[in-house]
Design a protein around this motif. Structure first.
Motif, PDB file in Angstrom:
ATOM      1  N   GLU A  21      38.687  41.375  12.732  1.00 24.52           N
ATOM      2  CA  GLU A  21      39.332  41.356  12.888  1.00 24.52           C
ATOM      3  C   GLU A  21      40.076  40.729  13.264  1.00 24.52           C
ATOM      4  O   GLU A  21      39.801  39.508  14.159  1.00 24.52           O
ATOM      5  CB  GLU A  21      40.692  43.254  13.188  1.00 24.52           C
ATOM      6  CG  GLU A  21      40.323  43.254  14.033  1.00 24.52           C
ATOM      7  CD  GLU A  21      41.482  44.422  14.998  1.00 24.52           C
ATOM      8  OE1 GLU A  21      41.753  44.835  14.384  1.00 24.52           O
ATOM      9  OE2 GLU A  21      40.665  44.348  16.878  1.00 24.52           O
ATOM     10  N   ALA A  22      41.903  39.649  13.089  1.00 25.34           N
ATOM     11  CA  ALA A  22      42.525  38.545  13.466  1.00 25.34           C
ATOM     12  C   ALA A  22      44.217  38.759  12.966  1.00 25.34           C
ATOM     13  O   ALA A  22      44.192  39.201  11.859  1.00 25.34           O
ATOM     14  CB  ALA A  22      42.218  37.436  12.359  1.00 25.34           C
ATOM     15  N   TYR A  23      44.426  38.906  13.514  1.00 25.21           N
ATOM     16  CA  TYR A  23      46.189  38.207  13.968  1.00 25.21           C
ATOM     17  C   TYR A  23      46.965  37.132  12.975  1.00 25.21           C
ATOM     18  O   TYR A  23      46.470  35.757  13.914  1.00 25.21           O
ATOM     19  CB  TYR A  23      47.456  38.229  14.976  1.00 25.21           C
ATOM     20  CG  TYR A  23      48.316  38.630  14.903  1.00 25.21           C
ATOM     21  CD1 TYR A  23      48.400  40.166  14.584  1.00 25.21           C
ATOM     22  CD2 TYR A  23      48.895  37.471  15.633  1.00 25.21           C
ATOM     23  CE1 TYR A  23      50.186  39.613  14.772  1.00 25.21           C
ATOM     24  CE2 TYR A  23      50.840  37.674  15.506  1.00 25.21           C
ATOM     25  CZ  TYR A  23      50.866  39.302  14.985  1.00 25.21           C
ATOM     26  OH  TYR A  23      52.061  39.524  15.518  1.00 25.21           O
ATOM     27  N   LEU A  24      47.751  37.498  11.668  1.00 29.62           N
ATOM     28  CA  LEU A  24      47.707  35.704  11.081  1.00 29.62           C
ATOM     29  C   LEU A  24      49.776  35.903  11.141  1.00 29.62           C
ATOM     30  O   LEU A  24      49.827  36.799  10.323  1.00 29.62           O
ATOM     31  CB  LEU A  24      47.004  36.363   9.621  1.00 29.62           C
ATOM     32  CG  LEU A  24      47.621  34.939   8.446  1.00 29.62           C
ATOM     33  CD1 LEU A  24      46.813  33.723   8.947  1.00 29.62           C
ATOM     34  CD2 LEU A  24      46.928  35.671   6.690  1.00 29.62           C
ATOM     35  N   ALA A  25      49.955  34.705  11.510  1.00 26.18           N
ATOM     36  CA  ALA A  25      51.055  34.571  11.240  1.00 26.18           C
ATOM     37  C   ALA A  25      51.703  33.896   9.679  1.00 26.18           C
ATOM     38  O   ALA A  25      50.838  31.744  10.556  1.00 26.18           O
ATOM     39  CB  ALA A  25      51.527  33.945  12.826  1.00 26.18           C
ATOM     40  N   ARG A  26      52.632  33.617   9.637  1.00 27.11           N
ATOM     41  CA  ARG A  26      52.742  32.430   8.506  1.00 27.11           C
ATOM     42  C   ARG A  26      54.404  32.025   7.891  1.00 27.11           C
ATOM     43  O   ARG A  26      55.022  33.170   8.233  1.00 27.11           O
ATOM     44  CB  ARG A  26      51.797  32.873   7.562  1.00 27.11           C
ATOM     45  CG  ARG A  26      50.752  33.068   7.275  1.00 27.11           C
ATOM     46  CD  ARG A  26      50.087  33.004   5.929  1.00 27.11           C
ATOM     47  NE  ARG A  26      50.160  32.340   4.661  1.00 27.11           N
ATOM     48  CZ  ARG A  26      50.506  32.202   3.871  1.00 27.11           C
ATOM     49  NH1 ARG A  26      50.308  33.490   3.403  1.00 27.11           N
ATOM     50  NH2 ARG A  26      50.095  31.194   2.724  1.00 27.11           N
ATOM     51  N   PRO A  27      54.128  30.956   8.222  1.00 25.42           N
ATOM     52  CA  PRO A  27      56.168  30.484   7.978  1.00 25.42           C
ATOM     53  C   PRO A  27      56.311  31.319   6.169  1.00 25.42           C
ATOM     54  O   PRO A  27      55.447  31.426   5.538  1.00 25.42           O
ATOM     55  CB  PRO A  27      55.713  29.661   7.698  1.00 25.42           C
ATOM     56  CG  PRO A  27      54.518  29.103   8.351  1.00 25.42           C
ATOM     57  CD  PRO A  27      53.657  29.817   8.194  1.00 25.42           C
ATOM     58  N   ALA A  28      57.333  31.283   5.877  1.00 24.50           N
ATOM     59  CA  ALA A  28      57.537  31.889   4.877  1.00 24.50           C
ATOM     60  C   ALA A  28      58.218  30.623   3.784  1.00 24.50           C
ATOM     61  O   ALA A  28      57.641  29.309   4.385  1.00 24.50           O
ATOM     62  CB  ALA A  28      59.083  32.556   4.800  1.00 24.50           C
ATOM     63  N   GLY A  29      57.611  31.354   2.721  1.00 20.68           N
ATOM     64  CA  GLY A  29      57.633  29.868   1.609  1.00 20.68           C
ATOM     65  C   GLY A  29      56.553  29.415   0.912  1.00 20.68           C
ATOM     66  O   GLY A  29      55.542  30.025   1.990  1.00 20.68           O
ATOM     67  N   THR A  30      56.650  28.080  -0.040  1.00 21.65           N
ATOM     68  CA  THR A  30      55.205  27.960  -0.354  1.00 21.65           C
ATOM     69  C   THR A  30      54.559  26.376  -0.300  1.00 21.65           C
ATOM     70  O   THR A  30      53.888  26.304  -0.453  1.00 21.65           O
ATOM     71  CB  THR A  30      55.319  27.962  -1.756  1.00 21.65           C
ATOM     72  OG1 THR A  30      56.866  26.812  -2.469  1.00 21.65           O
ATOM     73  CG2 THR A  30      56.008  29.677  -2.064  1.00 21.65           C
ATOM     74  N   THR A  31      55.414  26.047   0.974  1.00 21.26           N
ATOM     75  CA  THR A  31      55.710  24.588   1.101  1.00 21.26           C
ATOM     76  C   THR A  31      53.652  24.598   1.437  1.00 21.26           C
ATOM     77  O   THR A  31      53.066  25.359   2.468  1.00 21.26           O
ATOM     78  CB  THR A  31      56.329  24.412   2.569  1.00 21.26           C
ATOM     79  OG1 THR A  31      57.547  23.831   1.745  1.00 21.26           O
ATOM     80  CG2 THR A  31      56.385  22.224   2.849  1.00 21.26           C
ATOM     81  N   ARG A  32      53.217  23.291   1.605  1.00 18.39           N
ATOM     82  CA  ARG A  32      51.934  23.176   1.857  1.00 18.39           C
ATOM     83  C   ARG A  32      52.143  22.944   3.492  1.00 18.39           C
ATOM     84  O   ARG A  32      52.855  21.793   3.699  1.00 18.39           O
ATOM     85  CB  ARG A  32      51.037  22.455   0.670  1.00 18.39           C
ATOM     86  CG  ARG A  32      50.846  22.848  -0.371  1.00 18.39           C
ATOM     87  CD  ARG A  32      49.966  22.379  -0.590  1.00 18.39           C
ATOM     88  NE  ARG A  32      48.883  22.147  -0.580  1.00 18.39           N
ATOM     89  CZ  ARG A  32      47.630  20.617  -0.804  1.00 18.39           C
ATOM     90  NH1 ARG A  32      48.063  19.733  -1.821  1.00 18.39           N
ATOM     91  NH2 ARG A  32      46.577  21.183  -0.961  1.00 18.39           N
ATOM     92  N   ARG A  33      51.258  23.120   4.195  1.00 18.14           N
ATOM     93  CA  ARG A  33      50.456  23.067   5.318  1.00 18.14           C
ATOM     94  C   ARG A  33      50.117  23.189   5.787  1.00 18.14           C
ATOM     95  O   ARG A  33      49.302  23.793   5.561  1.00 18.14           O
ATOM     96  CB  ARG A  33      52.118  24.184   6.294  1.00 18.14           C
ATOM     97  CG  ARG A  33      51.484  25.283   5.328  1.00 18.14           C
ATOM     98  CD  ARG A  33      52.234  26.301   6.110  1.00 18.14           C
ATOM     99  NE  ARG A  33      53.428  27.038   4.773  1.00 18.14           N
ATOM    100  CZ  ARG A  33      53.769  28.253   4.604  1.00 18.14           C
ATOM    101  NH1 ARG A  33      53.199  29.311   4.639  1.00 18.14           N
ATOM    102  NH2 ARG A  33      54.774  27.737   3.710  1.00 18.14           N
ATOM    103  N   GLY A  34      49.398  22.506   7.361  1.00 20.36           N
ATOM    104  CA  GLY A  34      47.994  23.024   8.278  1.00 20.36           C
ATOM    105  C   GLY A  34      48.191  24.027   8.581  1.00 20.36           C
ATOM    106  O   GLY A  34      48.853  25.229   8.933  1.00 20.36           O
ATOM    107  N   GLY A  35      47.366  24.445   9.549  1.00 22.69           N
ATOM    108  CA  GLY A  35      46.413  25.828   9.654  1.00 22.69           C
ATOM    109  C   GLY A  35      46.389  24.976  11.035  1.00 22.69           C
ATOM    110  O   GLY A  35      45.739  24.642  11.098  1.00 22.69           O
ATOM    111  N   VAL A  36      46.144  26.688  12.230  1.00 22.47           N
ATOM    112  CA  VAL A  36      46.286  26.327  14.023  1.00 22.47           C
ATOM    113  C   VAL A  36      44.680  27.869  13.575  1.00 22.47           C
ATOM    114  O   VAL A  36      45.709  28.736  13.680  1.00 22.47           O
ATOM    115  CB  VAL A  36      47.134  26.464  14.504  1.00 22.47           C
ATOM    116  CG1 VAL A  36      46.509  26.606  15.913  1.00 22.47           C
ATOM    117  CG2 VAL A  36      48.273  25.363  14.282  1.00 22.47           C
ATOM    118  N   VAL A  37      43.861  27.774  13.875  1.00 18.57           N
ATOM    119  CA  VAL A  37      42.487  28.942  14.686  1.00 18.57           C
ATOM    120  C   VAL A  37      43.126  28.731  16.672  1.00 18.57           C
ATOM    121  O   VAL A  37      43.512  28.214  17.129  1.00 18.57           O
ATOM    122  CB  VAL A  37      41.721  28.872  14.026  1.00 18.57           C
ATOM    123  CG1 VAL A  37      40.736  29.762  15.316  1.00 18.57           C
ATOM    124  CG2 VAL A  37      41.592  28.512  13.276  1.00 18.57           C
TER     125      VAL A  37
END
Lengths: 256, 88
Positions: A21-37
């Motif tokens: 399991e993992a906790y995933l938080a995402r900004p709203a919208g469809t803008t392309r963006r980087g990811g952070v682990v």
């Protein structure tokens, strides 16, 4: 820019294909963006780590924090899971690398991904961040006071942890390090040694050290919290990720 | 600091914990590190567990270093006050 975000627990394949399991938080919208682990601290996959994960979403990143203790303690409260993991010797390095690889792949598969993924870890997660960055194709790494990247674990040390000195030549990505000068694990001498080794290996890195701060100065629910170090640290992390995760990756990470 | 240092020992007894129920405990894990709840930067932590009952059955205490030493003295004192044949 909208401040809306979503957060939820997801399931993804980690080391050896195990579902974790993992906790995933995402900004709203469809803008392309980087990811952070986000690699959680030794006390586990707790509220503080989930707050940090949401903060990265607020900063504009898709952020994910895998539960590294889920195998030892599925469904347990974070403190009980941490106690169980500690008693059983901690997280094996190979398993950690596999779990972070799974989390990074999950981020890159999101429709909003720009292909770039950074890793940040706190306490034991600081060491694990450096470990992951020596073995995985990531774009930036942030070590927050990780012990035993250098230095020698005490005799009789029960956790399955050695230092990473022999692996540092493989470090693949720029490293930001944030340390408290009153910390003993890692001590200022340990940080000095890491600085010397990274310099000798020709690695790109940036260290910041804070007086009047020891271990866990980012943990705002603990007496170790130091507002000056934490605020400056957050600014350093935000700037570092803007530099290294802000522009779309032009090569296919899966094929590189 | 996170000391990481962890000492495990087998024990045999019972502890009262989650849900105010008694449970048999077989292992104690002792370490000096950041507490989860106590208002101190570092504490002496003891987890009393029976691994067979799962992580949630843990009974945990977090003590300041001074109070942990007081507890050690109290335990030694209580044991010493009893007839030796009862405390083998």
């Amino acid at each position: 820019m909208s401040d809306a975000l979503t957060a939820e627990t997801v399931t993804l394949p980690g080391a050896d294909g195990d579902l974790i399991e993992a906790y995933l938080a995402r900004p709203a919208g469809t803008t392309r963006r980087g990811g952070v682990v986000v690699i959680h601290h030794m006390p586990g996959w707790d509220r503080g780590m989930k707050e940090i994960t949401r903060r990265f979403a607020e900063l504009g990143y898709d952020a994910i924090c895998p539960n590294l203790y889920v195998r030892e303690a599925p469904g347990a409260a974070p403190d009980d899971a941490a106690a169980t993991a500690r008693a059983s010797g901690g997280v094996p390095d190979a398993r950690l690398v596999g779990d972070v690889a799974g989390a990074a792949a999950h981020l890159r598969a999101l429709p909003t991904s720009n292909g770039r993924v950074g890793v940040i870890g706190y306490c034991s997660g600081g060491r694990q961040t450096v470990l992951a960055a020596c073995h995985l194709d990531v774009d930036a790494a942030v070590d927050c006071y990780g012990a035993f990247v250098t230095g020698t674990p005490p005799e009789g040390f029960p956790l399955q942890v050695g230092n990473l000195v022999d692996q540092l030549p493989e470090l693949r990505t720029p490293l930001l390090g944030l340390f408290g000068n009153e910390d003993r694990y890692p001590s200022p001498d340990d940080v000095d040694e890491l600085e010397r080794l990274l310099t000798a290996h020709g690695k790109t890195f940036e260290f910041h050290r804070y007086d009047d701060a020891g271990h866990a100065f980012f943990s705002n629910d603990r007496p170790s919290y130091r507002v000056h170090a934490a605020n400056d640290g957050w600014e350093r992390v935000a700037a570092f990720f803007t530099t290294h995760l802000g522009t779309p990756r032009t090569t296919d990470p899966a094929g590189s | 600091m996170c000391t990481y240092a962890t000492i495990r020992t087998e024990i045999d007894g019972s502890a009262k914990g989650p849900g105010s129920s008694w449970t048999h405990v077989t292992d104690a894990t002792v370490y000096f590190d950041h507490p989860v709840h106590a208002a101190a930067e570092h504490t002496l932590n003891i987890d009393f567990v029976d691994p067979a009952r799962g992580p949630g059955s843990r009974v945990a205490v977090e003590l300041t270093a001074a109070s942990a030493r007081e507890l050690v003295r109290a335990i030694e004192g209580a044991l010493a006050s009893a007839p030796a044949e009862l405390t083998v």
